[in-house]
Structure formats: C-alpha cells, structure tokens
Enzyme design. Structure first.
Site, mmCIF file in Angstrom:
data_model
loop_
_atom_site.group_PDB
_atom_site.id
_atom_site.type_symbol
_atom_site.label_atom_id
_atom_site.label_comp_id
_atom_site.label_asym_id
_atom_site.label_seq_id
_atom_site.Cartn_x
_atom_site.Cartn_y
_atom_site.Cartn_z
ATOM 1 N N ASN A 50 0.829 -1.198 0.000
ATOM 2 C CA ASN A 50 0.000 0.000 0.000
ATOM 3 C C ASN A 50 0.870 1.258 0.000
ATOM 4 O O ASN A 50 0.605 2.220 -0.742
ATOM 5 C CB ASN A 50 -0.918 -0.011 1.224
ATOM 6 C CG ASN A 50 -1.863 1.162 1.278
ATOM 7 O OD1 ASN A 50 -2.300 1.682 0.259
ATOM 8 N ND2 ASN A 50 -2.185 1.603 2.490
ATOM 9 N N LEU A 66 -0.529 5.247 10.543
ATOM 10 C CA LEU A 66 -1.610 4.274 10.683
ATOM 11 C C LEU A 66 -1.471 3.279 9.542
ATOM 12 O O LEU A 66 -1.926 3.510 8.426
ATOM 13 C CB LEU A 66 -2.972 4.959 10.638
ATOM 14 C CG LEU A 66 -4.188 4.044 10.779
ATOM 15 C CD1 LEU A 66 -4.216 3.407 12.170
ATOM 16 C CD2 LEU A 66 -5.489 4.819 10.534
ATOM 17 N N ALA A 67 -0.810 2.166 9.820
ATOM 18 C CA ALA A 67 -0.532 1.171 8.788
ATOM 19 C C ALA A 67 -1.761 0.303 8.547
ATOM 20 O O ALA A 67 -2.326 -0.257 9.485
ATOM 21 C CB ALA A 67 0.650 0.293 9.199
ATOM 22 N N HIS A 68 -2.191 0.200 7.275
ATOM 23 C CA HIS A 68 -3.369 -0.599 6.957
ATOM 24 C C HIS A 68 -3.397 -0.869 5.462
ATOM 25 O O HIS A 68 -2.606 -0.320 4.689
ATOM 26 C CB HIS A 68 -4.647 0.126 7.383
ATOM 27 C CG HIS A 68 -4.897 1.400 6.637
ATOM 28 N ND1 HIS A 68 -4.145 2.531 6.836
ATOM 29 C CD2 HIS A 68 -5.816 1.722 5.691
ATOM 30 C CE1 HIS A 68 -4.565 3.495 6.047
ATOM 31 N NE2 HIS A 68 -5.587 3.035 5.334
ATOM 32 N N ALA A 69 -4.318 -1.716 5.057
ATOM 33 C CA ALA A 69 -4.571 -1.999 3.646
ATOM 34 C C ALA A 69 -6.072 -2.215 3.493
ATOM 35 O O ALA A 69 -6.835 -2.093 4.455
ATOM 36 C CB ALA A 69 -3.779 -3.218 3.181
#
Length: 287
Positions: A50, A66-69
C-alpha cells in the site's frame, strides 16, 4: 461498533521496538496482528505494498503512521496493533517524518471500527495524552493511558462517538424530510441544498476516518453539521463521487493520485489537527 479497547489487546502492544526502516516498522505492526489472530502474514505484505503504491499518506500526523490496507481475505477479524519505536524512522513524508508510533489496523469492512478510530483520533489529538503514551513504560501502562482514570476514558469516548453519529444521522433524516416538504411540488430539492465533503485515503477504512472525525468536530463547533455531511471514502470511489461534493480533503500523496476531479482538493498535513482543518474549511467557504 467495536471500541478501541476491544480491538487493541495487551498482546498486540510492543514498546521501544528497534527497526531499521519503515518496512520493518510495518512488519512489526503486522506481526502483532498475526500473533493476535487478526490477520494472516499476507496482510502485512499488503500494508507494505500500500505504501509502495500510494506513498506515505498513512503518516497522518507528526510522528504517527496508521498502517493498513484494504479489507481482504487476509483479514480474519477487525483488530489493531501498537508499536512504539525505540528510534524513529523515515517513511518519506514531507512534513510528518520521522515516525515513532506505528498503529496497525486490519478492518473486515469500512464500518465496524468507526467509533474506535474516532476515539483514537481524539486521544492522539490531546497533547497530554500523547506525552503520556510516549512515556508509558509497558503495555499495561499504555493501555491504562488509553483507558483513562478507572478505565473509563475509552468507554466515554466510544459513547460520545456513537451518540454524535446518531445525532448526525437523525439530523440528516430530518433535513431530508424538510427538503422534500419545502420542494412544494412533491419532488425533493437538489442534493446541493446540503453540502458534502469527502475525506479520502487509499483504502477508505483508516486515515480517511481519522480526517472525517476531525472535520466533523470542526463542523460541530461551527454549528454547520446540519448543512454539511462528511463521507470517508477511497481514491477510486472518490473520483465517481466528486460531482456530489463541494470539496475533497486528503493527504498530499492522495491528492496527486486523484489529479483533476472537478472540485477543489484540499491537502491536510495533520489529520488530527482541529486548527488546521478549521483553516482549510474557512478557505473552502471563504469565511
């Protein structure tokens, strides 16, 4: 809706972790999501991809990523992880580097964790809380800071978030009913009678919710919540919804991805900063 303390167990908290770069920082957050049963290893790779594809837009406040996918089969349940770094690392963000806190987010969909994101945004926007989180000596102490005195803070913020959302939805229903009555000819008035602002991120489930919460707080202070609605969405959907909006608020990286979409695209550097969003809203409406 899930509360912050439901999504962040003690086992998903690591403090003073040493990493070499942003990829290792995300792997640390992703590893905790795997250990606590929220995701498979594949989701960690998706979080890294990402950033590689969309840039470091997930560094949404000074020192905070804010680490996310996107929701995917690699997400087993909605959950969070918390990694405080021993030494900050560069993600490549123009104004918010270096990063010392990485919160990992795995979302099954775009709705279940809305209140938890609102609660976290409010907590991180408070300087005293931010300092206390940085000084917490272990996972128990950190979770106690998030919970507040006697473990009440997160419940209170959660209740406030749910109550505010209910008020906004009720106001929207009343507003739409009033618009239909005022049309006079049995036809609803134009949707432009109520303004919409889009908050946009790469996936529509994480950073855009932070920005949505901050913008809604500013609109509440202005007394404009009955006149302006806010929708958090992703880059693909935003292009299709742009014609419905008066403006788009997003990060510098996502603004570049969106390009020219026919409405003003406003760049926000700190997604938790009420004063910055207030200034951008004043510029949008020339007030």
């Amino acid at each position: 809706m899930a509360a912050l303390n439901d999504l962040l167990p003690k086992a998903a908290v690591r403090l003073d972790v040493r990493v070499a770069d942003w990829q290792e920082a995300i792997r640390a957050a992703g590893g905790l999501l795997v250990e606590t049963g929220a995701t498979t290893d594949g989701y960690t790779a998706e979080m890294i991809r990402n950033v590689e594809e969309n840039g470091p837009y997930l560094v949404i406040a000074p020192g905070f990523a804010l680490a996310h996918a996107r929701p995917s089969p690699a997400v087993l349940r909605t959950g969070m992880s918390w990694v405080r770094l021993e030494q900050p690392v560069e993600f490549g963000h123009e104004s918010n580097d270096p990063v010392h806190l990485v919160v990992g987010l795995a979302a099954e969909d775009s709705g279940a964790h809305t209140a938890a994101m609102a609660a976290l945004a409010q907590l991180l926007a408070d300087p005293a809380t931010g300092q206390a989180l940085q000084e917490a000596t272990d996972a128990e102490a950190l979770l106690a800071v998030l919970a507040g005195p006697d473990g009440e803070r997160d419940d209170r913020v959660q209740e406030e978030a749910v109550r505010e959302q209910a008020v906004r939805e009720r106001a929207g229903d009343e507003r739409r009913a009033g618009d239909e009555r005022r049309a006079g000819n049995g036809q609803p008035v134009s949707a432009k009678a109520v303004h919409k602002i889009l908050t946009v991120c790469g996936n529509g489930v994480g950073t855009s919710l932070f920005l949505k919460n901050t913008l809604e707080q500013v609109l509440d202070r202005w007394g404009w919540s009955r006149h302006v609605t806010v929708e958090a969405t992703d880059t693909i959907s935003a292009k299709g919804k742009a014609s419905e909006a008066v403006a788009v608020l997003t990060s510098r990286e996502i603004a570049r991805t969106l390009g020219e979409i026919g409405v003003p695209v406003k760049v926000v550097e700190d997604f938790t900063s009420g004063p910055e969003v207030d200034r951008i809203l004043r510029d949008t409406y020339d007030v």
